[in-house]
Design a protein around this motif. Sequence first.
Motif, PDB file in Angstrom:
ATOM      1  N   ASP A 148       2.575  12.335   0.069  1.00  0.00           N
ATOM      2  CA  ASP A 148       2.269  12.137  -1.355  1.00  0.00           C
ATOM      3  C   ASP A 148       2.506  10.538  -1.512  1.00  0.00           C
ATOM      4  O   ASP A 148       3.478  10.002  -1.375  1.00  0.00           O
ATOM      5  N   GLU A 149       1.113   9.827  -1.578  1.00  0.00           N
ATOM      6  CA  GLU A 149       1.014   8.369  -1.973  1.00  0.00           C
ATOM      7  C   GLU A 149       1.680   7.435  -1.047  1.00  0.00           C
ATOM      8  O   GLU A 149       2.424   6.855  -1.098  1.00  0.00           O
ATOM      9  N   PRO A 150       1.383   7.830   0.457  1.00  0.00           N
ATOM     10  CA  PRO A 150       1.937   6.985   1.384  1.00  0.00           C
ATOM     11  C   PRO A 150       1.789   5.213   1.241  1.00  0.00           C
ATOM     12  O   PRO A 150       2.591   4.563   1.694  1.00  0.00           O
ATOM     13  N   SER A 151       0.858   4.787   0.624  1.00  0.00           N
ATOM     14  CA  SER A 151       0.369   3.613   0.411  1.00  0.00           C
ATOM     15  C   SER A 151       0.951   2.947  -0.865  1.00  0.00           C
ATOM     16  O   SER A 151       0.884   1.784  -1.080  1.00  0.00           O
ATOM     17  N   LEU A 152       1.626   3.849  -1.642  1.00  0.00           N
ATOM     18  CA  LEU A 152       2.195   3.393  -2.912  1.00  0.00           C
ATOM     19  C   LEU A 152       3.192   2.022  -2.707  1.00  0.00           C
ATOM     20  O   LEU A 152       4.087   2.080  -2.057  1.00  0.00           O
ATOM     21  N   GLY A 153       2.901   1.028  -3.704  1.00  0.00           N
ATOM     22  CA  GLY A 153       3.556  -0.335  -3.423  1.00  0.00           C
ATOM     23  C   GLY A 153       3.727  -0.845  -2.175  1.00  0.00           C
ATOM     24  O   GLY A 153       4.741  -1.880  -2.237  1.00  0.00           O
ATOM     25  N   LEU A 154       2.643  -0.874  -1.273  1.00  0.00           N
ATOM     26  CA  LEU A 154       2.926  -1.439  -0.118  1.00  0.00           C
ATOM     27  C   LEU A 154       1.794  -2.605   0.149  1.00  0.00           C
ATOM     28  O   LEU A 154       0.499  -2.621  -0.426  1.00  0.00           O
ATOM     29  N   ALA A 155       2.133  -3.671   0.775  1.00  0.00           N
ATOM     30  CA  ALA A 155       0.953  -4.702   0.968  1.00  0.00           C
ATOM     31  C   ALA A 155      -0.132  -4.179   1.932  1.00  0.00           C
ATOM     32  O   ALA A 155      -0.049  -3.321   2.724  1.00  0.00           O
ATOM     33  N   PRO A 156      -1.242  -4.516   1.772  1.00  0.00           N
ATOM     34  CA  PRO A 156      -2.568  -4.028   2.296  1.00  0.00           C
ATOM     35  C   PRO A 156      -2.414  -3.897   3.827  1.00  0.00           C
ATOM     36  O   PRO A 156      -2.776  -3.122   4.521  1.00  0.00           O
ATOM     37  N   LEU A 157      -1.824  -4.850   4.475  1.00  0.00           N
ATOM     38  CA  LEU A 157      -1.327  -5.059   5.846  1.00  0.00           C
ATOM     39  C   LEU A 157      -0.871  -3.651   6.391  1.00  0.00           C
ATOM     40  O   LEU A 157      -0.759  -3.052   7.256  1.00  0.00           O
ATOM     41  N   ILE A 158       0.349  -3.625   5.516  1.00  0.00           N
ATOM     42  CA  ILE A 158       1.485  -2.457   5.774  1.00  0.00           C
ATOM     43  C   ILE A 158       0.741  -1.159   5.685  1.00  0.00           C
ATOM     44  O   ILE A 158       0.614  -0.293   6.294  1.00  0.00           O
ATOM     45  N   VAL A 159      -0.241  -0.986   4.629  1.00  0.00           N
ATOM     46  CA  VAL A 159      -0.842   0.190   4.332  1.00  0.00           C
ATOM     47  C   VAL A 159      -1.665   0.531   5.786  1.00  0.00           C
ATOM     48  O   VAL A 159      -1.565   1.698   5.955  1.00  0.00           O
ATOM     49  N   LYS A 160      -2.385  -0.352   6.288  1.00  0.00           N
ATOM     50  CA  LYS A 160      -3.165  -0.134   7.334  1.00  0.00           C
ATOM     51  C   LYS A 160      -2.484   0.435   8.473  1.00  0.00           C
ATOM     52  O   LYS A 160      -2.997   1.267   9.006  1.00  0.00           O
TER      53      LYS A 160
END
Lengths: 239, 312
Positions: A163-175
């Motif tokens: 569920d929303e693993p990218s929530l609130g993370l910086a783009p590089l970390i999302v990658k």
Amino acid sequence: MADTILELDDINVYYGAIHALKGISLKVEQGEVVTLIGTNGAGKTTTLATICGLMRSKTGTLKYAGQDISKCATHRLVCDGLVMAPEGRGIFPNLTVGENMRIGAYACKDKVAIEKNLAHGYEVFPRLAERKRQKGGTLSGGEQQMLAIARSLMSQPKLLLLDEPSLGLAPLIVKTIFETIDRVNKDGVTILLVEQNANIALKHSDRAYVIESGEIAIEGKSADLLIDPRVKAAYLGES
Amino acid sequence: MFLLEVTSEQIFQQALNGVSKGAVYALIAVGYTMVYGVLQLINFAHGEVYMLGAYFAYYPAKWAGYIPDEGGEKPKVPLYFIGVCILFSMAACAAIGMLIERLAYRPLRNASRLAALITAIGVSLLLQNGSQIMFGSDPKYFPRFMDRESVQLGMFDVSNTQVTIMVVAAVAMIGLHLFVQKTKPGMAMRAVSFDMRTARLMGVNVDGTIALTFAIGSIMASIGGVLIAMDQPRLTPLMGLLMGLKAFVAAVLGGIGSIPGAALGGLILGIAESVVGTWSTTYADAVAFVILILVLLVKPSGLLGKTGREKV
């Protein structure tokens, strides 16, 4: 044709008088990455909560690996390999990183398997191994998301709900997180992913469903949805 | 009253008495604090579980014929039988604690906290009055488990019962601490107390963990009940009321939700009461409530409590 691991048919969920899911039907095949995209409040998280038994549907059928699970307790489903990594990561800040990992295997009785999975988790996420004695609350957001994924792998899931693993993370970390998701999928775990970040979710999935106010609005191959004008306009910020 | 001459030795002696008293407060306070930790509920029926703990140790002794009818000579109870009484009481209290949770609190899990709180008071009244029907309202006298002897501890006198209380309470508290910190069910308790929903997603049997929390809290209260009954053998169905309130104050003083806090709060309260008791035993009972008011005014989160929960 691969086996269907998860099948929802005509799922209706209410929060009191509010009709949150209006006849959702969807399918996930073994080995796929399927993503659910949609805006805030569209019903994405409610769908996941219903699948893992936190919410109940009034109608329809909910099948996991061929079995009806509409009345199953959540902890039983975890034993059977249906695991969710919740929105907001759900790390226990009062437990150490190691304990957070172990609680992911809470339903697992096999001590040898637990130690094996733990060692494997630390191998995949060396950062977590370095910090296993630290409290979960001291990790950064990205590390916590890593921990959430590593933890959900502790019970050797067959189907992982993210569920929303990218929530609130910086783009590089999302990658990095999405590269991890790809790797987990390659190891044989089927993934149902809920995301607001439609762009990256579509790029890292096989198929996708678009949810709008509790209903499936569009469904199809992720590659097709990426160029679908309706999706582009509403979710990818292009016109 | 305050003009009474008191030597510092007397004060130290009283403080030592306070430690044994406080040890029992601590045993009961952990029950409040653990239940609050998982459910954010003050289980006001907990004092009654303590009362039942004393009664449940009394009855095996009665059935075994160690309690004579009116006026008879009290036989001494053999040592092994103390163990039987305590184990029976622990098991019965654990069952009662889980039953209370199952019947009274679980149906209200998603109701407002006020509804649960009022229910807790209701359960407390039910147990008090039910016990008066079951056991009778006239006091029962706990069997004599050991002859009272004085033990010289440096410059202080302690009774052997006091020593027993301190040792047993310390062992029970350390055992509890190890259970919560080192075992898998203990880890589940800590997880549930932080975030019930996520714990459930991780495969933790939340209902089972909550039932276990009630069982363990009740076992600690039962130990407390037996220990107090060994020191003050007069049992009444209302004995849990004041004890429960004081233990609740101890839990608040230490920081509700914190187990080490409950231990610390219990000891401080016991010592404070005993020291004030040097001058006036009438005022000793008021100490707890003065402390409660001060804590709520100055540091509502208690000595070891956290101010609010950090959600990440």
